[in-house]
Write a protein that holds these residues in place. Structure first.
Motif, PDB file in Angstrom:
ATOM      1  N   CYS A  27     -12.050 -16.184 131.607  1.00 48.27           N
ATOM      2  CA  CYS A  27     -12.924 -15.502 132.402  1.00 48.27           C
ATOM      3  C   CYS A  27     -12.141 -14.308 133.153  1.00 48.27           C
ATOM      4  O   CYS A  27     -11.035 -14.338 133.624  1.00 48.27           O
ATOM      5  CB  CYS A  27     -13.194 -16.699 133.430  1.00 48.27           C
ATOM      6  SG  CYS A  27     -14.141 -17.950 132.853  1.00 48.27           S
ATOM      7  N   PRO A  28     -13.119 -13.330 133.275  1.00 48.03           N
ATOM      8  CA  PRO A  28     -12.590 -12.071 134.056  1.00 48.03           C
ATOM      9  C   PRO A  28     -12.341 -12.494 135.641  1.00 48.03           C
ATOM     10  O   PRO A  28     -13.187 -13.257 136.182  1.00 48.03           O
ATOM     11  CB  PRO A  28     -13.688 -11.339 133.820  1.00 48.03           C
ATOM     12  CG  PRO A  28     -14.923 -11.956 133.678  1.00 48.03           C
ATOM     13  CD  PRO A  28     -14.419 -13.239 132.905  1.00 48.03           C
ATOM     14  N   TYR A  34     -22.742 -10.606 140.622  1.00 48.94           N
ATOM     15  CA  TYR A  34     -23.513  -9.937 139.619  1.00 48.94           C
ATOM     16  C   TYR A  34     -25.056  -9.740 140.111  1.00 48.94           C
ATOM     17  O   TYR A  34     -25.405 -10.431 140.969  1.00 48.94           O
ATOM     18  CB  TYR A  34     -23.592 -10.727 138.238  1.00 48.94           C
ATOM     19  CG  TYR A  34     -22.065 -10.774 137.623  1.00 48.94           C
ATOM     20  CD1 TYR A  34     -21.714  -9.864 136.598  1.00 48.94           C
ATOM     21  CD2 TYR A  34     -21.251 -11.667 138.082  1.00 48.94           C
ATOM     22  CE1 TYR A  34     -20.516  -9.692 136.296  1.00 48.94           C
ATOM     23  CE2 TYR A  34     -20.054 -11.767 137.501  1.00 48.94           C
ATOM     24  CZ  TYR A  34     -19.690 -10.715 136.360  1.00 48.94           C
ATOM     25  OH  TYR A  34     -18.561 -10.809 135.741  1.00 48.94           O
ATOM     26  N   GLN A  50     -23.956  -7.703 132.264  1.00 51.00           N
ATOM     27  CA  GLN A  50     -22.798  -8.430 132.269  1.00 51.00           C
ATOM     28  C   GLN A  50     -22.608 -10.057 132.711  1.00 51.00           C
ATOM     29  O   GLN A  50     -22.162 -10.675 132.015  1.00 51.00           O
ATOM     30  CB  GLN A  50     -21.723  -7.569 133.217  1.00 51.00           C
ATOM     31  CG  GLN A  50     -21.549  -6.246 132.841  1.00 51.00           C
ATOM     32  CD  GLN A  50     -20.780  -5.574 133.852  1.00 51.00           C
ATOM     33  OE1 GLN A  50     -21.244  -5.552 135.012  1.00 51.00           O
ATOM     34  NE2 GLN A  50     -19.819  -4.504 133.540  1.00 51.00           N
ATOM     35  N   TYR A  51     -23.406 -10.347 133.552  1.00 47.42           N
ATOM     36  CA  TYR A  51     -23.745 -11.562 133.897  1.00 47.42           C
ATOM     37  C   TYR A  51     -23.892 -12.390 132.772  1.00 47.42           C
ATOM     38  O   TYR A  51     -23.458 -13.697 132.278  1.00 47.42           O
ATOM     39  CB  TYR A  51     -24.625 -12.041 135.040  1.00 47.42           C
ATOM     40  CG  TYR A  51     -24.766 -13.360 135.311  1.00 47.42           C
ATOM     41  CD1 TYR A  51     -23.726 -14.170 135.910  1.00 47.42           C
ATOM     42  CD2 TYR A  51     -25.941 -13.986 135.037  1.00 47.42           C
ATOM     43  CE1 TYR A  51     -23.975 -15.330 136.380  1.00 47.42           C
ATOM     44  CE2 TYR A  51     -26.260 -15.199 135.172  1.00 47.42           C
ATOM     45  CZ  TYR A  51     -25.149 -16.100 135.846  1.00 47.42           C
ATOM     46  OH  TYR A  51     -25.393 -17.556 136.058  1.00 47.42           O
ATOM     47  N   LEU A  54     -21.306 -13.498 130.046  1.00 50.18           N
ATOM     48  CA  LEU A  54     -20.169 -14.475 130.371  1.00 50.18           C
ATOM     49  C   LEU A  54     -20.557 -15.861 129.846  1.00 50.18           C
ATOM     50  O   LEU A  54     -21.839 -16.198 129.593  1.00 50.18           O
ATOM     51  CB  LEU A  54     -20.339 -14.541 131.990  1.00 50.18           C
ATOM     52  CG  LEU A  54     -19.792 -13.416 132.955  1.00 50.18           C
ATOM     53  CD1 LEU A  54     -19.954 -14.024 134.212  1.00 50.18           C
ATOM     54  CD2 LEU A  54     -18.595 -13.342 132.552  1.00 50.18           C
ATOM     55  N   SER A  55     -19.574 -16.542 129.582  1.00 49.30           N
ATOM     56  CA  SER A  55     -19.727 -17.819 129.044  1.00 49.30           C
ATOM     57  C   SER A  55     -20.203 -18.659 130.157  1.00 49.30           C
ATOM     58  O   SER A  55     -20.183 -18.441 131.314  1.00 49.30           O
ATOM     59  CB  SER A  55     -18.321 -18.542 128.625  1.00 49.30           C
ATOM     60  OG  SER A  55     -17.420 -18.857 129.635  1.00 49.30           O
ATOM     61  N   CYS A  58     -17.714 -19.627 132.795  1.00 46.31           N
ATOM     62  CA  CYS A  58     -17.443 -18.470 133.661  1.00 46.31           C
ATOM     63  C   CYS A  58     -18.521 -18.220 134.887  1.00 46.31           C
ATOM     64  O   CYS A  58     -18.439 -17.868 135.810  1.00 46.31           O
ATOM     65  CB  CYS A  58     -17.069 -17.235 133.058  1.00 46.31           C
ATOM     66  SG  CYS A  58     -15.609 -17.311 132.100  1.00 46.31           S
ATOM     67  N   LYS A  59     -19.855 -18.546 134.272  1.00 44.96           N
ATOM     68  CA  LYS A  59     -21.041 -18.356 135.098  1.00 44.96           C
ATOM     69  C   LYS A  59     -21.115 -19.069 136.431  1.00 44.96           C
ATOM     70  O   LYS A  59     -21.461 -18.836 137.216  1.00 44.96           O
ATOM     71  CB  LYS A  59     -22.278 -18.576 134.302  1.00 44.96           C
ATOM     72  CG  LYS A  59     -22.710 -17.359 133.425  1.00 44.96           C
ATOM     73  CD  LYS A  59     -24.048 -17.618 132.493  1.00 44.96           C
ATOM     74  CE  LYS A  59     -24.037 -16.660 131.506  1.00 44.96           C
ATOM     75  NZ  LYS A  59     -25.438 -17.034 130.847  1.00 44.96           N
TER      76      LYS A  59
END
Length: 71
Positions: A27-28, A34, A50-51, A54-55, A58-59
């Motif tokens: 995860c970044p 977002y 970008q949101y 995400l996996s 990560c969300k």
């Protein structure tokens, strides 16, 4: 009694445990928000695109505006 309690359920693999606890190391770290937020944040937020990239694990770790869901 203790043995019967310890035998409830099944053992989870490390990857299953990471999914439950959100332990995905990929995860970044930024951005943490977002979408369209008011300027009360002292940092910039990522885009809705970008949101959605995400996996799922990560969300659950970031702030997301309702604008990313077409509401």
């Amino acid at each position: 009694m203790k043995k019967s309690i310890l035998n409830i359920g099944k053992n989870l693999s490390k990857s299953e445990q990471k999914n439950i606890h959100g332990g995905n190391a990929s995860c970044p770290s930024t951005p943490i928000c977002y979408g369209a937020f008011q300027s009360s944040f002292n940092f910039s937020c990522g885009t809705c695109e970008q949101y959605h990239a995400l996996s799922n694990s990560c969300k659950s770790r970031v702030l997301v505006s309702v604008t990313c869901f077409g509401i």
